[in-house]
Design a protein around this motif. Structure first.
Motif, PDB file in Angstrom:
ATOM      1  N   UNK A  14      -3.035   9.335   7.665  1.00  0.00           N
ATOM      2  CA  UNK A  14      -2.102   8.505   6.688  1.00  0.00           C
ATOM      3  C   UNK A  14      -0.952   7.803   7.444  1.00  0.00           C
ATOM      4  N   UNK A  15      -0.681   8.541   8.683  1.00  0.00           N
ATOM      5  CA  UNK A  15       0.768   8.350   9.219  1.00  0.00           C
ATOM      6  C   UNK A  15       0.927   6.768   9.678  1.00  0.00           C
ATOM      7  N   UNK A  72       8.806  12.752  14.029  1.00  0.00           N
ATOM      8  CA  UNK A  72       8.203  12.736  12.715  1.00  0.00           C
ATOM      9  C   UNK A  72       6.736  13.062  12.887  1.00  0.00           C
ATOM     10  N   UNK A  73       5.981  13.902  12.145  1.00  0.00           N
ATOM     11  CA  UNK A  73       4.733  14.320  12.296  1.00  0.00           C
ATOM     12  C   UNK A  73       4.441  15.400  13.434  1.00  0.00           C
ATOM     13  N   UNK A  74       5.611  15.616  14.421  1.00  0.00           N
ATOM     14  CA  UNK A  74       5.299  16.391  15.670  1.00  0.00           C
ATOM     15  C   UNK A  74       5.557  17.863  14.988  1.00  0.00           C
ATOM     16  N   UNK A  75       4.783  18.744  15.593  1.00  0.00           N
ATOM     17  CA  UNK A  75       5.092  20.285  15.280  1.00  0.00           C
ATOM     18  C   UNK A  75       6.179  20.866  15.932  1.00  0.00           C
ATOM     19  N   UNK A 111       3.316   5.536   0.108  1.00  0.00           N
ATOM     20  CA  UNK A 111       2.482   5.742  -1.175  1.00  0.00           C
ATOM     21  C   UNK A 111       2.931   4.614  -2.011  1.00  0.00           C
ATOM     22  N   UNK A 112       4.087   4.160  -1.887  1.00  0.00           N
ATOM     23  CA  UNK A 112       4.392   2.922  -2.877  1.00  0.00           C
ATOM     24  C   UNK A 112       3.815   1.579  -2.497  1.00  0.00           C
ATOM     25  N   UNK A 134      -7.251   6.454   1.933  1.00  0.00           N
ATOM     26  CA  UNK A 134      -6.457   5.992   3.306  1.00  0.00           C
ATOM     27  C   UNK A 134      -7.119   4.772   3.836  1.00  0.00           C
ATOM     28  N   UNK A 135      -8.569   4.883   3.729  1.00  0.00           N
ATOM     29  CA  UNK A 135      -9.336   3.678   4.275  1.00  0.00           C
ATOM     30  C   UNK A 135      -9.420   2.371   3.613  1.00  0.00           C
ATOM     31  N   UNK A 136      -9.209   2.574   2.193  1.00  0.00           N
ATOM     32  CA  UNK A 136      -9.175   1.605   1.190  1.00  0.00           C
ATOM     33  C   UNK A 136      -7.849   0.659   1.323  1.00  0.00           C
TER      34      UNK A 136
END
Length: 757
Positions: free
Chosen positions: A443-444, A457-460, A476-477, A514-516
């Motif tokens: 999703x990122x 962002x999204x890093x650990x 999401x929006x 996600x794919x759609x």
């Protein structure tokens, strides 16, 4: 999901303006110290009174309405805790993100929850504040309190905010800004350690037993904490193996599949372990939860070979094999899916995603798009995708407390609001990615508009992913889909309640597929999406050659002000042939079409009412009047139907044809005229049809599929019935076949086609 512009709802406009006023007032005090220090006993007493009052009010009423505001975005902390400096509550100033610092606090009251999880917390000096945590709600079937009294946590880059009642408190929108400390953590001050926490000589078996007790009470979050403490209490090798097995199961119960997998992988990599059977099964469960079905089958096959008497492994292997078959072949038992969706609440179906003859590629200035990898036929399955996250809501549904439940999400900056399940969906997405960072890649990189996330962002960091709630909200929006429980069930309900051809635009549930999300829009789309529970099914609506870009309708071509909504929601203007024709058609012509369509409905309305008309003369009169109106309506179109579908004219021909095969009591049908008008209706959508006329001895063949207009299935069924009534059985069979293809496109499957009423 139902998104609306605020200007269409005065009460929402007033709400937004008040919120903006409060934000301006708050910003004017940025950097100031609070007017007065919170008094400990008064603050705790006031919070507890408010918590109990809200609960009494909720349980006494029938309607629960939660209003959430999307605040001004701010970045999450992307620094490790070791780089931050510790501060105290007295060091905080209003409307400020205290970057580069952290606050250590302990919860001193029971938690409350409305749109955020709330509790009163204290620092080591005993100073107290209200704490509001957003998107921290446990989304598992049996949620646990996360702010239980005595809980100790660290808040990175603390943000002190003015509250609606004129007070002030801590607010955290990013889950990664919060670090919950386990009871054994050395950073917890000695004055906050309970008697249970204090002894340093408690054995690993003691803490393991505590974890087992919590597990037996379905307190899986607490169980994980005790198991973790047991692992740092010098367990023996055998104890360590057992504790990790137990902890992996607790992780599975809370959908922490990545963590469960890490525990069992460490066990299986240890050649000295004796926990092979359970560890393999836990690994398979984690892989299944991550939808890594091929790996899951491999693990379970090995388990079955080594432990043939494990009946649970046999059942899980059967399920995994079925999911792998769905994932690789796209063959689903759709009738079973329909039954499952009708029974489950929420309708989270245990099925796999299948990606068929399509792939994601660049689509010029449109960004990414989805393209065919081989030629497909109308009705072919392009993909069937399980939602990454899915929030279920039903109009008129009651929640577990027996009350009507509704949620409103207001975007102050965009002057828009959403009703339905979207606030819950945001939290579900945040929680899923935080618990399983291995899934972030799905999703990122989805479209996020102009929003730019902070680096890292999204890093650990400190063992957990850095998540930007505002980035995920934006994704999401722009990418979520509103949906029905089942398109087929909804269509049946509409037929029973409000008649044929009625549009339905209320989508209370929503999800992220996600794919759609990579599919671009066109009002004249070449694919159609449908839903069964949390499964989205996308099929081709026409024959498509290889390398064709797939398009779907984001909004119906009937949606008022759709161009404005395209720009506001997705920052593009649709330039399809239908939109261009609409822009080039005068308002007078559009009004004339609308007037003629209404006149046509007035002619047809009495015909479908039982006993309104009688005799063949009435039929002839209806045909004469409707033919004249259709001819006048046809005169309002100038462009060839091969270029632009004639939507209003299509609807007119279809309705007259259907009316002539579904007469009221005492009416003599006219199937010959129904066939003529039904074929004309299809031609208005761009269908190229060979044969099909009565008395020509020609087969009915669709040479080219046209636009997927509303009521297309009804038109084909009308033709089928008309052919049967004239004794043209071969033509009726052909029409039935095309009706089945339409049914498959519209509802995602044709296994229930024979149940069509």
């Amino acid at each position: 999901m139902n998104t609306h512009q605020a200007q269409d709802f005065p009460q929402i406009v007033a709400h937004i303006e008040e919120q903006k006023r409060m934000l301006r007032n708050a910003q004017s005090r940025a950097g100031q110290r609070p007017a007065r220090k919170n008094r400990r006993e008064e603050t705790i007493l006031r919070f507890n009174f408010s918590r109990l009052s809200v609960h009494r009010h909720q349980f006494s009423g029938l309607l629960v309405s939660r209003t959430s505001f999307i605040p001004s975005p701010y970045a999450p902390c992307a620094q490790p805790l070791s780089d931050l400096s510790k501060i105290m509550i007295d060091d905080l100033v209003l409307e400020t993100h205290h970057r580069g610092t952290y606050l250590l606090v302990r919860v001193v009251t029971p938690q409350d929850w409305i749109t955020a999880v709330m509790a009163i917390v204290e620092d080591e000096r005993g100073e107290v504040l209200l704490l509001q945590l957003y998107h921290q709600v446990d989304t598992t079937p049996r949620p646990e309190d996360i702010l239980a009294p005595g809980t100790v946590l660290i808040i990175k880059d603390p943000y002190l905010k003015l509250t609606a009642d004129g007070g002030h408190g801590l607010r955290a929108d990013h889950v990664s800004d919060i670090v919950f400390l386990p009871a054994h953590d050395d950073r917890i001050p000695s004055c906050w350690r309970s008697d249970l926490q204090s002894p340093q000589d408690q054995s690993a078996s003691f803490w393991k037993a505590k974890g087992n007790d919590c597990f037996g009470q379905s307190r899986y979050r607490a169980a994980v904490e005790y198991y973790t403490r047991a692992l740092v209490s010098s367990p023996t090798t055998e104890e360590s193996h057992t504790i990790k097995l137990n902890r992996s199961l607790a992780f599975l119960k809370t959908n922490h599949f990545d963590a469960a997998l890490a525990d069992v992988e460490s066990l299986l990599s240890d050649t000295a372990t004796k926990a092979g059977e359970k560890a393999l099964f836990r690994k398979a469960q984690a892989l299944y939860g991550l939808q890594r079905f091929r790996e899951c089958c491999d693990v379970l096959t090995k388990l079955r070979v080594n432990y043939p008497n494990n009946t649970a492994a046999k059942a899980k292997l059967n399920a995994a094999v079925n999911r792998l078959a769905e994932q690789t072949t796209g063959k689903y038992h759709f009738k079973k899916l329909q039954a499952e969706a009708s029974q489950l609440r929420p309708p989270w179906l245990d099925h796999a995603t299948y990606i068929g003859p399509v792939e994601v590629r660049q689509s010029g200035c449109r960004g990414k798009g989805v393209f065919t990898t081989k030629a497909v036929k109308a009705g072919d399955l392009l993909f069937c995708e399980k939602a990454f996250v899915y929030a279920f809501s039903e109009d008129g549904a009651v929640n577990s407390a027996g009350r009507l439940d509704t949620s409103i999400l207001i975007d102050v900056n965009a002057n828009s609001f959403t009703t339905g399940a979207q606030p819950e969906l945001i939290t579900m997405l945040v929680q899923k990615l935080y618990r399983n960072p291995s899934l972030a890649s799905l999703v990122q990189n989805l479209h996020r508009g102009s929003y730019e996330p902070v680096q890292g962002t999204f890093g650990i960091i400190d063992g957990n992913p850095v998540l930007d709630t505002f980035l995920l909200t934006r994704i999401l929006l722009l990418n979520n889909f509103g949906c029905l429980l089942s398109d087929r069930a909804a269509a049946q309900a509409r037929r029973q309640l409000i008649g044929l051809h009625t549009s339905f635009h209320n989508f209370p549930s929503c999800g992220l597929w996600a794919f759609a999300s990579h599919i671009n829009h066109s009002c004249i789309s070449n694919a159609h999406r449908s839903f069964i529970g949390d499964m989205m099914i996308v099929r081709a609506t026409e024959d498509l050659p290889v390398n064709t870009e797939i398009t779907i309708q984001y909004l119906s071509h009937l949606t008022p002000q759709r161009q404005q909504k395209f720009v506001q929601n997705w920052a593009f203007a649709c330039d399809c042939a239908l939109c261009q024709d609409g822009d080039q058609t005068s308002d007078a012509v559009i009004a004339k079409r609308s007037r003629l369509a209404e006149s046509l409905q007035s002619v047809l309305r009495p015909l479908t009412r039982c006993g309104s008309y009688g005799g063949t003369g009435s039929i002839a009169n209806v045909i004469r009047k409707s033919s004249a109106l259709l001819a006048e309506l046809e005169g309002t179109y100038t462009k060839p139907v091969e270029e632009v579908p004639r939507i209003a004219l299509w609807g007119g021909y279809r309705d007259v044809a259907c009316a002539l095969t579904l007469p009221g009591q005492g009416i003599a049908p006219n199937p010959q005229k129904a066939v003529e008008l039904g074929l004309k209706a299809l031609q208005c959508l761009g269908f190229v049809i060979e044969g099909g006329s009565l008395g020509t001895n020609q087969d009915l063949v669709v040479k080219k599929w046209g636009f997927m207009g509303n009521g297309l299935l009804d038109c084909w069924m009308c033709l089928k019935n008309a052919y049967y009534k004239t004794g043209s059985h071969e033509l009726a069979l052909a029409a039935d076949g095309y009706a089945k293809v339409c049914y498959r496109i519209q509802f995602g499957e044709d296994e229930t086609f024979g149940e069509l009423d």
